[in-house]
Design a protein around this motif. Structure first.
Motif, PDB file in Angstrom:
ATOM      1  N   ALA A   1      44.155  54.746  30.946  1.00 48.09           N
ATOM      2  CA  ALA A   1      44.520  54.269  29.617  1.00 48.09           C
ATOM      3  C   ALA A   1      44.836  52.804  29.753  1.00 48.09           C
ATOM      4  CB  ALA A   1      45.732  55.031  29.073  1.00 48.09           C
ATOM      5  N   ALA A   2      44.444  52.017  28.751  1.00 51.38           N
ATOM      6  CA  ALA A   2      44.671  50.574  28.856  1.00 51.38           C
ATOM      7  C   ALA A   2      46.147  50.257  28.983  1.00 51.38           C
ATOM      8  CB  ALA A   2      44.097  49.874  27.620  1.00 51.38           C
ATOM      9  N   SER A   3      46.985  51.142  28.432  1.00 51.00           N
ATOM     10  CA  SER A   3      48.422  50.881  28.471  1.00 51.00           C
ATOM     11  C   SER A   3      49.065  51.307  29.782  1.00 51.00           C
ATOM     12  CB  SER A   3      49.109  51.628  27.326  1.00 51.00           C
ATOM     13  OG  SER A   3      48.888  53.020  27.465  1.00 51.00           O
ATOM     14  N   SER A   4      48.310  51.998  30.660  1.00 49.17           N
ATOM     15  CA  SER A   4      48.930  52.549  31.865  1.00 49.17           C
ATOM     16  C   SER A   4      49.423  51.469  32.798  1.00 49.17           C
ATOM     17  CB  SER A   4      47.933  53.462  32.591  1.00 49.17           C
ATOM     18  OG  SER A   4      46.828  52.716  33.047  1.00 49.17           O
TER      19      SER A   4
ATOM     20  N   ALA B   1      38.977  40.648  41.811  1.00 49.42           N
ATOM     21  CA  ALA B   1      37.846  40.287  40.954  1.00 49.42           C
ATOM     22  C   ALA B   1      38.325  39.859  39.571  1.00 49.42           C
ATOM     23  CB  ALA B   1      36.882  41.461  40.841  1.00 49.42           C
ATOM     24  N   LEU B   2      39.294  40.580  39.026  1.00 43.91           N
ATOM     25  CA  LEU B   2      39.789  40.278  37.687  1.00 43.91           C
ATOM     26  C   LEU B   2      40.550  38.958  37.627  1.00 43.91           C
ATOM     27  CD1 LEU B   2      41.024  43.854  36.676  1.00 43.91           C
ATOM     28  CD2 LEU B   2      38.941  42.698  35.913  1.00 43.91           C
ATOM     29  N   SER B   3      41.000  38.477  38.779  1.00 47.11           N
ATOM     30  CA  SER B   3      41.695  37.191  38.794  1.00 47.11           C
ATOM     31  C   SER B   3      40.778  36.082  38.308  1.00 47.11           C
ATOM     32  CB  SER B   3      42.184  36.858  40.203  1.00 47.11           C
ATOM     33  OG  SER B   3      41.102  36.460  41.038  1.00 47.11           O
ATOM     34  N   SER B   4      39.471  36.233  38.546  1.00 49.74           N
ATOM     35  CA  SER B   4      38.420  35.303  38.116  1.00 49.74           C
ATOM     36  C   SER B   4      38.475  33.954  38.806  1.00 49.74           C
ATOM     37  CB  SER B   4      38.452  35.098  36.585  1.00 49.74           C
ATOM     38  OG  SER B   4      39.652  34.473  36.166  1.00 49.74           O
TER      39      SER B   4
ATOM     40  N   ILE C   1      38.518  49.184  36.736  1.00 45.98           N
ATOM     41  CA  ILE C   1      37.904  48.753  35.484  1.00 45.98           C
ATOM     42  C   ILE C   1      36.398  48.688  35.694  1.00 45.98           C
ATOM     43  CG2 ILE C   1      37.727  46.827  33.863  1.00 45.98           C
ATOM     44  CD1 ILE C   1      40.698  46.329  34.336  1.00 45.98           C
ATOM     45  N   SER C   2      35.661  49.369  34.846  1.00 45.16           N
ATOM     46  CA  SER C   2      34.217  49.489  35.019  1.00 45.16           C
ATOM     47  C   SER C   2      33.511  48.176  34.715  1.00 45.16           C
ATOM     48  CB  SER C   2      33.660  50.579  34.102  1.00 45.16           C
ATOM     49  OG  SER C   2      34.216  51.839  34.424  1.00 45.16           O
ATOM     50  N   THR C   3      32.454  47.917  35.467  1.00 42.76           N
ATOM     51  CA  THR C   3      31.625  46.749  35.207  1.00 42.76           C
ATOM     52  C   THR C   3      30.266  47.206  34.672  1.00 42.76           C
ATOM     53  OG1 THR C   3      30.915  46.756  37.525  1.00 42.76           O
ATOM     54  CG2 THR C   3      32.732  45.301  36.933  1.00 42.76           C
ATOM     55  N   SER C   4      29.547  46.265  34.073  1.00 41.25           N
ATOM     56  CA  SER C   4      28.249  46.571  33.489  1.00 41.25           C
ATOM     57  C   SER C   4      27.261  46.999  34.565  1.00 41.25           C
ATOM     58  CB  SER C   4      27.723  45.345  32.740  1.00 41.25           C
ATOM     59  OG  SER C   4      26.430  45.578  32.249  1.00 41.25           O
ATOM     60  N   GLU C   5      26.347  47.873  34.195  1.00 37.59           N
ATOM     61  CA  GLU C   5      25.350  48.371  35.140  1.00 37.59           C
ATOM     62  C   GLU C   5      24.035  47.608  35.044  1.00 37.59           C
ATOM     63  OE1 GLU C   5      24.968  52.517  34.420  1.00 37.59           O
ATOM     64  OE2 GLU C   5      26.994  53.008  35.091  1.00 37.59           O
ATOM     65  N   ASP C   6      24.019  46.483  34.309  1.00 42.28           N
ATOM     66  CA  ASP C   6      22.759  45.762  34.140  1.00 42.28           C
ATOM     67  C   ASP C   6      22.406  44.888  35.341  1.00 42.28           C
ATOM     68  OD1 ASP C   6      24.545  43.681  33.931  1.00 42.28           O
ATOM     69  OD2 ASP C   6      24.188  43.305  31.796  1.00 42.28           O
TER      70      ASP C   6
ATOM     71  N   ILE D   1      36.790  46.373  28.207  1.00 41.62           N
ATOM     72  CA  ILE D   1      37.313  45.062  27.831  1.00 41.62           C
ATOM     73  C   ILE D   1      38.814  45.131  27.542  1.00 41.62           C
ATOM     74  CG2 ILE D   1      37.284  43.260  26.061  1.00 41.62           C
ATOM     75  CD1 ILE D   1      34.961  43.014  27.926  1.00 41.62           C
ATOM     76  N   ALA D   2      39.233  46.143  26.771  1.00 40.52           N
ATOM     77  CA  ALA D   2      40.657  46.266  26.421  1.00 40.52           C
ATOM     78  C   ALA D   2      41.509  46.472  27.669  1.00 40.52           C
ATOM     79  CB  ALA D   2      40.862  47.425  25.442  1.00 40.52           C
ATOM     80  N   ALA D   3      41.005  47.264  28.609  1.00 37.99           N
ATOM     81  CA  ALA D   3      41.740  47.505  29.849  1.00 37.99           C
ATOM     82  C   ALA D   3      41.840  46.221  30.671  1.00 37.99           C
ATOM     83  CB  ALA D   3      41.051  48.606  30.661  1.00 37.99           C
ATOM     84  N   ALA D   4      40.768  45.439  30.695  1.00 42.41           N
ATOM     85  CA  ALA D   4      40.794  44.177  31.433  1.00 42.41           C
ATOM     86  C   ALA D   4      41.805  43.214  30.818  1.00 42.41           C
ATOM     87  CB  ALA D   4      39.403  43.542  31.442  1.00 42.41           C
ATOM     88  N   LEU D   5      41.836  43.140  29.502  1.00 46.21           N
ATOM     89  CA  LEU D   5      42.809  42.283  28.827  1.00 46.21           C
ATOM     90  C   LEU D   5      44.234  42.746  29.107  1.00 46.21           C
ATOM     91  CD1 LEU D   5      41.067  41.744  25.367  1.00 46.21           C
ATOM     92  CD2 LEU D   5      41.519  40.003  27.098  1.00 46.21           C
ATOM     93  N   SER D   6      44.429  44.067  29.140  1.00 43.51           N
ATOM     94  CA  SER D   6      45.754  44.606  29.439  1.00 43.51           C
ATOM     95  C   SER D   6      46.197  44.215  30.841  1.00 43.51           C
ATOM     96  CB  SER D   6      45.730  46.139  29.295  1.00 43.51           C
ATOM     97  OG  SER D   6      46.990  46.692  29.619  1.00 43.51           O
ATOM     98  N   TYR D   7      45.271  44.313  31.809  1.00 41.08           N
ATOM     99  CA  TYR D   7      45.616  43.923  33.174  1.00 41.08           C
ATOM    100  C   TYR D   7      45.935  42.431  33.252  1.00 41.08           C
ATOM    101  CZ  TYR D   7      45.490  42.607  37.980  1.00 41.08           C
ATOM    102  OH  TYR D   7      45.851  42.060  39.197  1.00 41.08           O
ATOM    103  N   LYS D   8      45.109  41.596  32.627  1.00 43.39           N
ATOM    104  CA  LYS D   8      45.328  40.154  32.677  1.00 43.39           C
ATOM    105  C   LYS D   8      46.672  39.789  32.050  1.00 43.39           C
ATOM    106  CE  LYS D   8      42.376  37.371  33.594  1.00 43.39           C
ATOM    107  NZ  LYS D   8      41.990  36.649  34.821  1.00 43.39           N
TER     108      LYS D   8
END
Length: 292
Positions: free
Chosen positions: A23-26, A89-92, A161-166, A275-282
């Protein structure tokens, strides 16, 4: 509790496969529980460090809770791998090849210790409760970027956090096809930052002293190369065949009358559903103060 293994690679790296975010809030709930010393099942989990494996005087230390593998050699800790969807990775900002100079304010460099001793010391230092921060001081490789600090919040092995499969590995920048920079005939204007892309992730961080890309900037050079046309510019910003993953690119831009060099770390894009989960982590990582 920890084993030192020489020879083959650790199978524990498989634990780092990206799983859907719970959950994004977790993350917020976990970190809040830790700060308040609440007794919850998640906050009492210990972020584990996987086995060390080595070849000669080189050792490799995998740290699942922040999604990173360090190479230890000559009393230095070098970022060897960064795993998709995890704090590093999310630190960017962290890139493969960067040197970690301190952990939680304690210096890594010690000429009197062997790589094996440093590996054991790092294991004991980074082990901690899920949801708690880990501060790194980083000396970036091969660019004009000055040393910087990162706060990474430990995640459990069941969180990611899942990343795109493209398969796209790029800077996450959209270029305007209609016009060049209004300020001059040079450069290709940025029309936007791709949600979940590298430049977008960096823009979600408050990093004092590190410039960020924004809509309207004109790209002049990429790693010193001046694009001949818009397609060439897009090619320079992307990595070929998935190579260049988590490598830093220096983008020279024009912003008004000013020229600025902006470092961007190429990476896979965050999946739209995460995206929402990534924003929550950041947001949670930004709550923690600078290194004590």
């Amino acid at each position: 509790m920890f084993n030192l293994v020489r020879g083959g690679a650790s199978a524990a790296v498989e634990k780092l496969k990206v799983l859907p975010m719970q959950a994004a809030s977790s993350i917020t709930a976990t970190a809040t529980a830790v700060k308040n010393d609440a007794v919850t099942s998640i906050s009492k989990q210990v972020a584990k460090v996987d086995k060390v494996f080595g070849f000669g005087d080189e050792y490799f230390l995998c740290i699942p809770s922040i999604g990173i593998e360090l190479k230890l050699k000559d009393d230095e800790a070098i970022v060897h791998k960064i795993f998709e969807g995890w704090p590093a990775a999310l630190s960017s900002f962290l890139a493969v090849g960067d040197k970690v100079t301190s952990i939680d304010g304690l210096l890594v460099h010690d000429p009197d210790r062997s790589s094996s001793d440093i590996a054991s010391w790092i294991k004991s230092t980074v082990a901690g409760e899920v949801g708690c921060p880990l501060w790194l001081e980083v000396n970036p490789i091969g660019c004009a970027t000055t040393p910087f600090q990162l706060c990474l919040v430990r995640l459990s092995e069941q969180t990611g956090i899942s990343t795109s499969e493209d398969g796209v590995i790029d800077c996450g920048i959209e270029l305007c096809a209609e016009e060049r920079s209004a300020e001059s005939s040079e450069g290709w204007r940025i029309s936007g930052l791709v949600s979940g892309g590298a430049a977008w992730l960096a823009a979600q961080s408050c990093r004092e002293g590190i410039p960020l890309l924004s809509r309207g900037d004109a790209v002049l050079r990429v790693d010193g190369v001046c694009p001949t046309d818009m397609n060439h510019c897009a090619q320079l910003l992307c990595s070929a065949d998935g190579a260049g993953r988590y490598e830093r690119v220096e983008i020279e831009i024009r912003r008004g009358e000013e020229r600025v060099v902006v470092p961007v770390v190429r990476c896979p894009r965050i999946h739209p559903d995460s995206i929402a989960a990534a924003l929550s982590y950041k947001a949670e990582a930004a709550r923690w103060p600078p290194m004590p």
